[in-house]
Design a protein around this motif. Sequence first.
Motif, PDB file in Angstrom:
ATOM      1  N   ARG A   1       0.844  -1.214   0.000  1.00  0.00           N
ATOM      2  CA  ARG A   1       0.000   0.000   0.000  1.00  0.00           C
ATOM      3  C   ARG A   1       0.878   1.264   0.000  1.00  0.00           C
ATOM      4  O   ARG A   1       0.692   2.172  -0.819  1.00  0.00           O
ATOM      5  CB  ARG A   1      -0.907  -0.047   1.246  1.00  0.00           C
TER       6      ARG A   1
ATOM      7  N   GLY B   1       0.038  12.298   9.600  1.00  0.00           N
ATOM      8  CA  GLY B   1      -0.350  11.041  10.251  1.00  0.00           C
ATOM      9  C   GLY B   1       0.648   9.960   9.908  1.00  0.00           C
ATOM     10  O   GLY B   1       0.310   8.832   9.542  1.00  0.00           O
TER      11      GLY B   1
ATOM     12  N   ASP C   1       2.802  14.112  12.792  1.00  0.00           N
ATOM     13  CA  ASP C   1       1.723  13.435  13.510  1.00  0.00           C
ATOM     14  C   ASP C   1       1.232  14.376  14.617  1.00  0.00           C
ATOM     15  O   ASP C   1       1.956  15.272  15.052  1.00  0.00           O
ATOM     16  CB  ASP C   1       2.200  12.102  14.105  1.00  0.00           C
TER      17      ASP C   1
ATOM     18  N   LYS D   1       0.314  13.354  17.583  1.00  0.00           N
ATOM     19  CA  LYS D   1       0.471  12.749  18.917  1.00  0.00           C
ATOM     20  C   LYS D   1       1.930  12.418  19.170  1.00  0.00           C
ATOM     21  O   LYS D   1       2.665  12.063  18.252  1.00  0.00           O
ATOM     22  CB  LYS D   1      -0.363  11.474  19.026  1.00  0.00           C
TER      23      LYS D   1
ATOM     24  N   ASP E   1      -1.108  19.069  14.088  1.00  0.00           N
ATOM     25  CA  ASP E   1      -2.487  18.630  13.896  1.00  0.00           C
ATOM     26  C   ASP E   1      -2.826  18.930  12.440  1.00  0.00           C
ATOM     27  O   ASP E   1      -2.933  20.107  12.064  1.00  0.00           O
ATOM     28  CB  ASP E   1      -3.408  19.386  14.861  1.00  0.00           C
ATOM     29  N   GLY E   2      -2.949  17.913  11.638  1.00  0.00           N
ATOM     30  CA  GLY E   2      -3.183  18.118  10.200  1.00  0.00           C
ATOM     31  C   GLY E   2      -2.062  18.937   9.592  1.00  0.00           C
ATOM     32  O   GLY E   2      -0.887  18.638   9.772  1.00  0.00           O
TER      33      GLY E   2
ATOM     34  N   ALA F   1      -2.390   9.156   4.558  1.00  0.00           N
ATOM     35  CA  ALA F   1      -2.652   7.729   4.321  1.00  0.00           C
ATOM     36  C   ALA F   1      -3.020   7.020   5.617  1.00  0.00           C
ATOM     37  O   ALA F   1      -2.578   7.403   6.709  1.00  0.00           O
ATOM     38  CB  ALA F   1      -1.422   7.075   3.706  1.00  0.00           C
TER      39      ALA F   1
HETATM   40  C1  LIG Z   1      -3.169   4.301  11.171  1.00  0.00           C
HETATM   41  S1  LIG Z   1      -1.928   5.501  11.274  1.00  0.00           S
HETATM   42  C2  LIG Z   1      -1.395   5.572   9.601  1.00  0.00           C
HETATM   43  C3  LIG Z   1       0.106   5.554   9.494  1.00  0.00           C
HETATM   44  C4  LIG Z   1       0.648   5.724   8.062  1.00  0.00           C
HETATM   45  N1  LIG Z   1       0.256   6.980   7.493  1.00  0.00           N
HETATM   46  C5  LIG Z   1       0.206   4.586   7.185  1.00  0.00           C
HETATM   47  O1  LIG Z   1      -0.584   4.815   6.262  1.00  0.00           O
HETATM   48  O2  LIG Z   1       0.645   3.440   7.402  1.00  0.00           O
HETATM   49  C6  LIG Z   1      -2.805   7.026  11.480  1.00  0.00           C
HETATM   50  C7  LIG Z   1      -1.960   8.111  12.135  1.00  0.00           C
HETATM   51  O3  LIG Z   1      -2.617   9.358  11.926  1.00  0.00           O
HETATM   52  C8  LIG Z   1      -2.426  10.166  13.056  1.00  0.00           C
HETATM   53  N2  LIG Z   1      -3.441  11.238  13.022  1.00  0.00           N
HETATM   54  C9  LIG Z   1      -4.783  11.120  13.211  1.00  0.00           C
HETATM   55  N3  LIG Z   1      -5.372  12.324  13.099  1.00  0.00           N
HETATM   56  C10 LIG Z   1      -4.382  13.210  12.806  1.00  0.00           C
HETATM   57  C11 LIG Z   1      -4.343  14.615  12.578  1.00  0.00           C
HETATM   58  N4  LIG Z   1      -5.462  15.352  12.622  1.00  0.00           N
HETATM   59  N5  LIG Z   1      -3.163  15.208  12.305  1.00  0.00           N
HETATM   60  C12 LIG Z   1      -2.030  14.457  12.265  1.00  0.00           C
HETATM   61  N6  LIG Z   1      -1.983  13.143  12.501  1.00  0.00           N
HETATM   62  C13 LIG Z   1      -3.150  12.524  12.761  1.00  0.00           C
HETATM   63  C14 LIG Z   1      -2.535   9.168  14.210  1.00  0.00           C
HETATM   64  O4  LIG Z   1      -1.929   9.664  15.384  1.00  0.00           O
HETATM   65  C15 LIG Z   1      -1.802   7.946  13.647  1.00  0.00           C
HETATM   66  O5  LIG Z   1      -0.447   7.948  13.992  1.00  0.00           O
END
Ligand SMILES: C[S@@+](CC[C@H](N)C(=O)[O-])C[C@H]1O[C@@H](n2cnc3c(N)ncnc32)[C@H](O)[C@@H]1O
Length: 216
Positions: free
Chosen positions: A6, A24, A47, A49, A75-76, A90
């Motif tokens: 992916r 993210g 990210d 967090k 955040d975004g 993603a």
């Molecule tokens: C399931 S992981 C995906 C990781 C990677 N992008 C992938 O596709 O394998 C989702 C990530 O998005 C982050 N996330 C969620 N909402 C977010 C936001 N508003 N801004 C930045 N990061 C965010 C979460 O903390 C998490 O680490």
Amino acid sequence: MKISKRLLKIIDFIEKDEVVFDVGSDHALLPSFLVYHNICFKTYAADNKEGPLLKAKETIDKYNLHDKVIPVLSDGLENIKDDVDVIVIAGMGQYTAQKILENKDLTKYKKIIVQVNRDMNLMRKFISDNNYTILNEAVVYEDYYYEILVFNTDYHQNYSDLEIKYGPFNLKNKNQVFLEYLKFNINKYEMILKKHNSEDLNNEVACVKEIIKKYF
Ligand SMILES: C[S@@+](CC[C@H](N)C(=O)[O-])C[C@H]1O[C@@H](n2cnc3c(N)ncnc32)[C@H](O)[C@@H]1O
């Protein structure tokens, strides 16, 4: 470096030396792979967090990518940097991805690559409503069918309902994985129809069969 099919498919859409902001990013595998393989000289692993950012830093340490893969608490797009060419979003839900993109000035980015786990039709509706342009699409199978879409903010007239539902490039590209995805959906709907008849679902099956006939 081990990376999923992916994420590799997303990487196919990134050109040499583009500066990528991966929103993210979690483990930072995508931005790290890009630098590790000399596709990009600099990427951002963003990210919102601290936990995921720690994982990102572990990957950066492991492959010695300091100063080239830069972790950003954001955040975004809040802390996006001025030199970014490409945004990647993603592995998130469609709602979260759309919230990140909504009401933002995206005009200066060469492209935005989005992979949401489901409801890509809603993402295409958002793109169409904003008169943005879809540049390409792909479907990849890895225990699940994942849709990937690339767009920018160049003007495009609204997409048709069929294009919004299935994707203009998915329909045009005659991609075999997309064809398998359509057949998978027909099987899924027909299984449901065996238990509960539904006019909507019957219409959907007829529509997908028509697409296969027309485009493949
Ligand atoms: C399931 S992981 C995906 C990781 C990677 N992008 C992938 O596709 O394998 C989702 C990530 O998005 C982050 N996330 C969620 N909402 C977010 C936001 N508003 N801004 C930045 N990061 C965010 C979460 O903390 C998490 O680490």
